[in-house]
Design a protein around this motif. Structure first.
Motif, PDB file in Angstrom:
ATOM      1  N   THR A  44       0.839  -1.197   0.000  1.00 61.73           N
ATOM      2  CA  THR A  44       0.000   0.000   0.000  1.00 61.73           C
ATOM      3  C   THR A  44       0.871   1.242   0.000  1.00 61.73           C
ATOM      4  OG1 THR A  44      -1.612  -1.196   1.361  1.00 61.73           O
ATOM      5  CG2 THR A  44      -1.908   1.174   1.174  1.00 61.73           C
ATOM      6  N   LEU A  45       0.412   2.266  -0.710  1.00 59.11           N
ATOM      7  CA  LEU A  45       1.062   3.570  -0.685  1.00 59.11           C
ATOM      8  C   LEU A  45       0.064   4.609  -0.184  1.00 59.11           C
ATOM      9  CD1 LEU A  45       2.961   3.383  -4.082  1.00 59.11           C
ATOM     10  CD2 LEU A  45       4.026   3.638  -1.834  1.00 59.11           C
ATOM     11  N   PRO A  46       0.552   5.718   0.383  1.00 59.04           N
ATOM     12  CA  PRO A  46      -0.363   6.743   0.882  1.00 59.04           C
ATOM     13  C   PRO A  46      -1.358   7.173  -0.191  1.00 59.04           C
ATOM     14  CG  PRO A  46       1.873   7.211   1.615  1.00 59.04           C
ATOM     15  CD  PRO A  46       1.969   6.061   0.660  1.00 59.04           C
ATOM     16  N   GLY A  47      -2.616   7.315   0.224  1.00 61.28           N
ATOM     17  CA  GLY A  47      -3.654   7.751  -0.696  1.00 61.28           C
ATOM     18  C   GLY A  47      -4.034   6.733  -1.742  1.00 61.28           C
ATOM     19  N   GLY A  48      -3.592   5.481  -1.557  1.00 57.55           N
ATOM     20  CA  GLY A  48      -3.901   4.451  -2.546  1.00 57.55           C
ATOM     21  C   GLY A  48      -3.155   4.622  -3.848  1.00 57.55           C
ATOM     22  N   ALA A  49      -2.059   5.364  -3.838  1.00 56.07           N
ATOM     23  CA  ALA A  49      -1.271   5.595  -5.050  1.00 56.07           C
ATOM     24  C   ALA A  49      -0.666   4.287  -5.558  1.00 56.07           C
ATOM     25  CB  ALA A  49      -0.170   6.612  -4.778  1.00 56.07           C
ATOM     26  N   LEU A  50      -0.314   4.296  -6.835  1.00 58.19           N
ATOM     27  CA  LEU A  50       0.340   3.141  -7.449  1.00 58.19           C
ATOM     28  C   LEU A  50       1.857   3.272  -7.422  1.00 58.19           C
ATOM     29  CD1 LEU A  50      -1.954   2.763 -10.609  1.00 58.19           C
ATOM     30  CD2 LEU A  50      -2.119   1.538  -8.424  1.00 58.19           C
ATOM     31  N   ILE A  51       2.340   4.484  -7.198  1.00 58.95           N
ATOM     32  CA  ILE A  51       3.781   4.736  -7.225  1.00 58.95           C
ATOM     33  C   ILE A  51       4.114   5.916  -6.332  1.00 58.95           C
ATOM     34  CG2 ILE A  51       3.533   6.175  -9.306  1.00 58.95           C
ATOM     35  CD1 ILE A  51       6.373   5.258 -10.118  1.00 58.95           C
ATOM     36  N   GLN A  52       5.323   5.874  -5.771  1.00 62.05           N
ATOM     37  CA  GLN A  52       5.885   6.969  -4.976  1.00 62.05           C
ATOM     38  C   GLN A  52       7.366   7.040  -5.317  1.00 62.05           C
ATOM     39  OE1 GLN A  52       5.110   7.840  -0.515  1.00 62.05           O
ATOM     40  NE2 GLN A  52       6.883   6.513  -0.472  1.00 62.05           N
ATOM     41  N   VAL A  53       7.906   8.251  -5.391  1.00 58.68           N
ATOM     42  CA  VAL A  53       9.295   8.432  -5.836  1.00 58.68           C
ATOM     43  C   VAL A  53       9.990   9.456  -4.942  1.00 58.68           C
ATOM     44  CG1 VAL A  53      10.809   8.971  -7.789  1.00 58.68           C
ATOM     45  CG2 VAL A  53       8.519   8.034  -8.226  1.00 58.68           C
ATOM     46  N   ASP A  54      11.200   9.125  -4.482  1.00 61.70           N
ATOM     47  CA  ASP A  54      12.034  10.154  -3.866  1.00 61.70           C
ATOM     48  C   ASP A  54      13.400  10.158  -4.535  1.00 61.70           C
ATOM     49  OD1 ASP A  54      13.753   8.284  -2.556  1.00 61.70           O
ATOM     50  OD2 ASP A  54      12.547   8.297  -0.746  1.00 61.70           O
ATOM     51  N   ALA A  55      14.238  11.129  -4.184  1.00 58.85           N
ATOM     52  CA  ALA A  55      15.503  11.293  -4.908  1.00 58.85           C
ATOM     53  C   ALA A  55      16.546  11.989  -4.053  1.00 58.85           C
ATOM     54  CB  ALA A  55      15.271  12.084  -6.197  1.00 58.85           C
ATOM     55  N   VAL A  56      17.803  11.794  -4.468  1.00 58.97           N
ATOM     56  CA  VAL A  56      18.947  12.508  -3.909  1.00 58.97           C
ATOM     57  C   VAL A  56      19.621  13.232  -5.069  1.00 58.97           C
ATOM     58  CG1 VAL A  56      21.111  12.327  -2.646  1.00 58.97           C
ATOM     59  CG2 VAL A  56      19.246  10.730  -2.150  1.00 58.97           C
ATOM     60  N   VAL A  57      19.972  14.492  -4.843  1.00 53.35           N
ATOM     61  CA  VAL A  57      20.435  15.360  -5.920  1.00 53.35           C
ATOM     62  C   VAL A  57      21.794  15.958  -5.568  1.00 53.35           C
ATOM     63  CG1 VAL A  57      19.849  17.388  -7.317  1.00 53.35           C
ATOM     64  CG2 VAL A  57      18.026  15.912  -6.436  1.00 53.35           C
ATOM     65  N   ALA A  58      22.681  15.982  -6.565  1.00 54.52           N
ATOM     66  CA  ALA A  58      23.982  16.617  -6.384  1.00 54.52           C
ATOM     67  C   ALA A  58      23.813  18.125  -6.222  1.00 54.52           C
ATOM     68  CB  ALA A  58      24.860  16.326  -7.601  1.00 54.52           C
ATOM     69  N   ASN A  59      24.670  18.713  -5.403  1.00 56.01           N
ATOM     70  CA  ASN A  59      24.602  20.145  -5.101  1.00 56.01           C
ATOM     71  C   ASN A  59      26.011  20.719  -5.267  1.00 56.01           C
ATOM     72  OD1 ASN A  59      23.403  22.566  -4.193  1.00 56.01           O
ATOM     73  ND2 ASN A  59      24.031  22.163  -2.096  1.00 56.01           N
ATOM     74  N   ALA A  60      26.379  20.970  -6.540  1.00 53.90           N
ATOM     75  CA  ALA A  60      27.765  21.309  -6.858  1.00 53.90           C
ATOM     76  C   ALA A  60      28.257  22.533  -6.108  1.00 53.90           C
ATOM     77  CB  ALA A  60      27.922  21.517  -8.361  1.00 53.90           C
TER      78      ALA A  60
END
Length: 423
Positions: free
Chosen positions: A400-416
């Motif tokens: 299960t995902l929040p709100g019944g979603a089918l997908i959730q995505v997080d990320a890490v980003v370079a900070n030059a």
């Protein structure tokens, strides 16, 4: 020669070919972000035969192939994340993992999830130190050291260190609701367990003289998403922690994941990533003190009262998990998983661009899917956002995902550009 760190994506020949549009390892500044490794035989591209022990051995062999393929060693691992489909397999996996490290034990996250790609029983990913840094043609502080910390005021484990610092980050082992004195899960329900998890995180940080508001990212693993409101009620008693943080309303980036089971039969466990302004030797005092945390929100993506969309510290930005919600209405977007994936990734793009970065700066993506059969549809959309397949990636299936979603995505980003010392 550039004076700026560069995103460096690699796929060592001896490691399995990625099964999707991602790179096996993406280095930036003083860390390498490794993609999740499955128990795939690199020669055949198939899952190895046998049970979870054989699969765990192959996963570690694949991790080692990636690590050694970029001229590192397994003792450069600072954090190891272990995903299994059966929590009963953890002891068998731990016995295999124990053979991999000789110098120090990395921090650990262990969680059972609903499914893993290719029907695997176990999957692992790792964060490894990058002492040489990634400034082109200019090795930087190649003699940086890891600083490992444990305190009796938080639960200790023979399988992991409580905290491993390297350069400007501390990585904290995921904390279970264990009483440090007894090693047992605390009495009570999810509220008491959440309180103990966060108290354990705080004790670990106090053991290394780091304030609680130096946390830049939190991941909450729950066995029942219906408990989230109770968890959040406790959560708000810990964040913000200091008067300064309360004055500016600072909250870490956050991801919430449903687990099929957690170690010790826990209902909740909490993982933290922590800024480390004083760095690790031999960084000079003038280079390490006073680096600031920069938190940012944009109206182009959904806001949350319990998290910040992006939190930058030093050379990384941490992006909160994005759900397929219309930022204007707060409603789920219509359509299937492709439409939902597009919306999640559009939010990440909007957040990244709001801080004057681009998707080319993304070094790691975590995908959480309600049905792993949706991976091909997600990858088709994903490739339009990341056509070069540069970010490292982790994919897990959840019930299960929040709100019944089918997908959730997080990320890490370079900070030059990094984050400067406070003026």
């Amino acid at each position: 020669m550039s004076d700026y760190n560069a995103v460096l994506a690699r796929n060592p020949e001896q490691a399995p070919t990625p099964i999707g549009p991602y790179s096996q390892t993406v280095a930036f500044s003083h860390y390498n972000n490794l993609s999740a490794q499955l128990p795939i035989d690199p020669a055949t591209g198939e899952i190895v035969s046998g049970g979870v022990t054989e699969q765990a051995k192959q996963v570690l062999a694949n991790l080692r192939a990636v690590v050694e393929g970029i001229d590192h060693v397994m003792d450069d691992v600072v954090r190891l994340s272990v995903f299994v489909t059966d929590i009963a397999d953890v002891d068998a996996v731990d016995s295999v993992v124990a053979t991999a490290f000789t110098d120090h034990l990395p921090t650990r996250t262990t969680v059972a999830v609903a499914a893993l790609p290719l029907g695997a029983a176990v999957q692992m990913d790792a964060l490894i130190s990058c002492g040489e840094g990634t400034i082109p043609n200019a090795p930087q502080a190649g003699d940086l050291v890891k600083v490992v910390g444990n305190t009796a005021n938080a639960p200790q484990s023979p399988a992991s260190s409580q905290t491993v610092a390297f350069s400007h980050y501390n990585n904290i082992s995921t904390q279970l609701p264990l009483d440090p004195a007894t090693g047992a899960v605390v009495a009570g329900g999810v509220a008491e367990q959440t309180r103990q998890c966060l108290a354990n995180v705080k004790a670990v940080l106090q053991g290394i003289d780091v304030p609680f508001d130096d946390i830049v990212r939190i991941t909450i693993f729950l066995t029942d998403l219906a408990d989230l409101d109770v968890v959040d009620e406790v959560y708000t008693t810990f964040f913000p922690d200091s008067a300064i943080a309360r004055a500016v309303g600072y909250l870490p980036a956050r991801t919430v994941v449903e687990a099929s089971a957690l170690p010790s039969g826990a209902l909740v466990q909490i993982e933290a990533v922590v800024s480390h302004g004083d760095g690790t030797p031999p960084q000079e005092v003038e280079d390490r003190h006073g680096i600031v945390i920069r938190a940012n929100n944009t109206d182009a993506a959904p806001r949350s009262p319990l998290s910040t969309q992006t939190v930058a510290f030093s050379h990384y930005n941490h992006i909160s998990a994005q759900l397929p919600i219309d930022a204007t209405t707060g409603d789920p977007v219509p359509g299937g998983v492709a439409d939902q994936a597009r919306q999640c990734l559009a939010h990440i793009q909007a957040i990244v661009e709001s801080i004057d970065h681009s998707l080319d700066d993304v070094v790691k993506v975590n995908l959480f899917l309600a049905d792993l059969a949706d991976i091909p549809a997600v990858d088709e959309v994903y490739s339009t956002f990341f056509p070069g397949g540069v970010p490292a990636r982790r994919t897990v299936g959840v019930s299960t995902l929040p709100g019944g979603a089918l997908i959730q995505v997080d990320a890490v980003v370079a900070n030059a550009e990094g984050t400067p010392p406070a003026v």
